[in-house]
Design an enzyme around this catalytic site. Structure first.
Site, PDB file in Angstrom:
ATOM      1  N   ALA A  71      -6.628  -6.231  -0.821  1.00  0.00           N
ATOM      2  CA  ALA A  71      -7.960  -6.063  -1.387  1.00  0.00           C
ATOM      3  C   ALA A  71      -8.635  -7.427  -1.446  1.00  0.00           C
ATOM      4  CB  ALA A  71      -7.860  -5.451  -2.783  1.00  0.00           C
ATOM      5  N   GLY A 114      -3.235  -4.077  -0.868  1.00  0.00           N
ATOM      6  CA  GLY A 114      -4.023  -2.906  -0.492  1.00  0.00           C
ATOM      7  C   GLY A 114      -3.886  -2.549   0.976  1.00  0.00           C
ATOM      8  N   GLU A 117      -0.780  -0.560   1.195  1.00  0.00           N
ATOM      9  CA  GLU A 117      -1.067   0.760   0.636  1.00  0.00           C
ATOM     10  C   GLU A 117      -1.873   1.604   1.616  1.00  0.00           C
ATOM     11  OE1 GLU A 117      -1.743   0.872  -3.766  1.00  0.00           O
ATOM     12  OE2 GLU A 117      -2.000  -1.275  -3.474  1.00  0.00           O
ATOM     13  N   GLU A 137       1.093  -8.330  -5.317  1.00  0.00           N
ATOM     14  CA  GLU A 137       0.232  -8.348  -6.506  1.00  0.00           C
ATOM     15  C   GLU A 137       0.881  -9.054  -7.696  1.00  0.00           C
ATOM     16  OE1 GLU A 137      -1.108  -4.666  -4.177  1.00  0.00           O
ATOM     17  OE2 GLU A 137       0.756  -5.737  -4.531  1.00  0.00           O
TER      18      GLU A 137
END
Length: 173
Positions: A71, A114, A117, A137
């Site tokens: 992200a 992300g 993911e 993260e």
């Protein structure tokens, strides 16, 4: 050309019969970091391909250097929990997981946070020799936020998932 309508994606139909939708994340200056604009475009491209009767399957890819490096932290860093919660931050990021047509993630380079993911939301992952998967993260003091803990556990088992999430360590293809 379909790709002209997008700032962060290259979109086309490919294959001998032009029945494969190809979506390439195209934000090279940020290693394909997943910003709100990119994710909105991805939802739009996926909806168009899902509604196109000529498209039988979709391939989602990035570049040789990065599928998606996660992200966009710069976009997120000043948001409080309350702002994220009240604004529905990450809402719609799971569009990949609900598309009815098969989606193949073609991963080379980094698929982190992300990006990892996003790859796990696809039905199939093809990983190149330089693919690196990780949930880093924890190195920022947080945990995966878009279903990564659940999907990773199903994909690699509890022990490796715990190790990856709690240490930030990566795995190769």
């Amino acid at each position: 050309r379909a790709g002209a309508a997008f700032q962060y994606l290259l979109v086309q139909k490919t294959g001998a019969q032009k029945n494969v939708g190809l979506i390439q994340l195209n934000r090279p200056q940020a290693l394909n970091a997943l910003c709100e604009g990119l994710m909105a475009e991805l939802r739009r491209a996926l909806e168009a391909m899902e509604n196109d009767p000529e498209v039988g399957a979709i391939v989602l890819t990035g570049s040789q250097k990065a599928f998606a490096a996660g992200a966009d932290i710069k976009e997120m860093q000043n948001k409080t929990f309350q702002e994220c919660y009240n604004s529905g931050f990450l809402a719609g990021w799971d569009k990949v997981s609900v598309v009815r047509k098969p989606i193949i993630a073609a991963v080379n380079g980094y698929a982190l946070g992300g990006g990892c993911e996003l790859a796990m939301m696809c039905d199939i992952i093809y990983a190149g020799e330089k693919a690196q998967f990780g949930q880093p993260e924890i190195l920022l003091g947080t945990i995966p936020g878009a279903g990564g803990t659940q999907r990773l556990t199903r994909a690699v088992g509890k022990s490796l998932a715990m190790e990856m999430v709690l240490t930030g360590d990566r795995i190769s293809a």
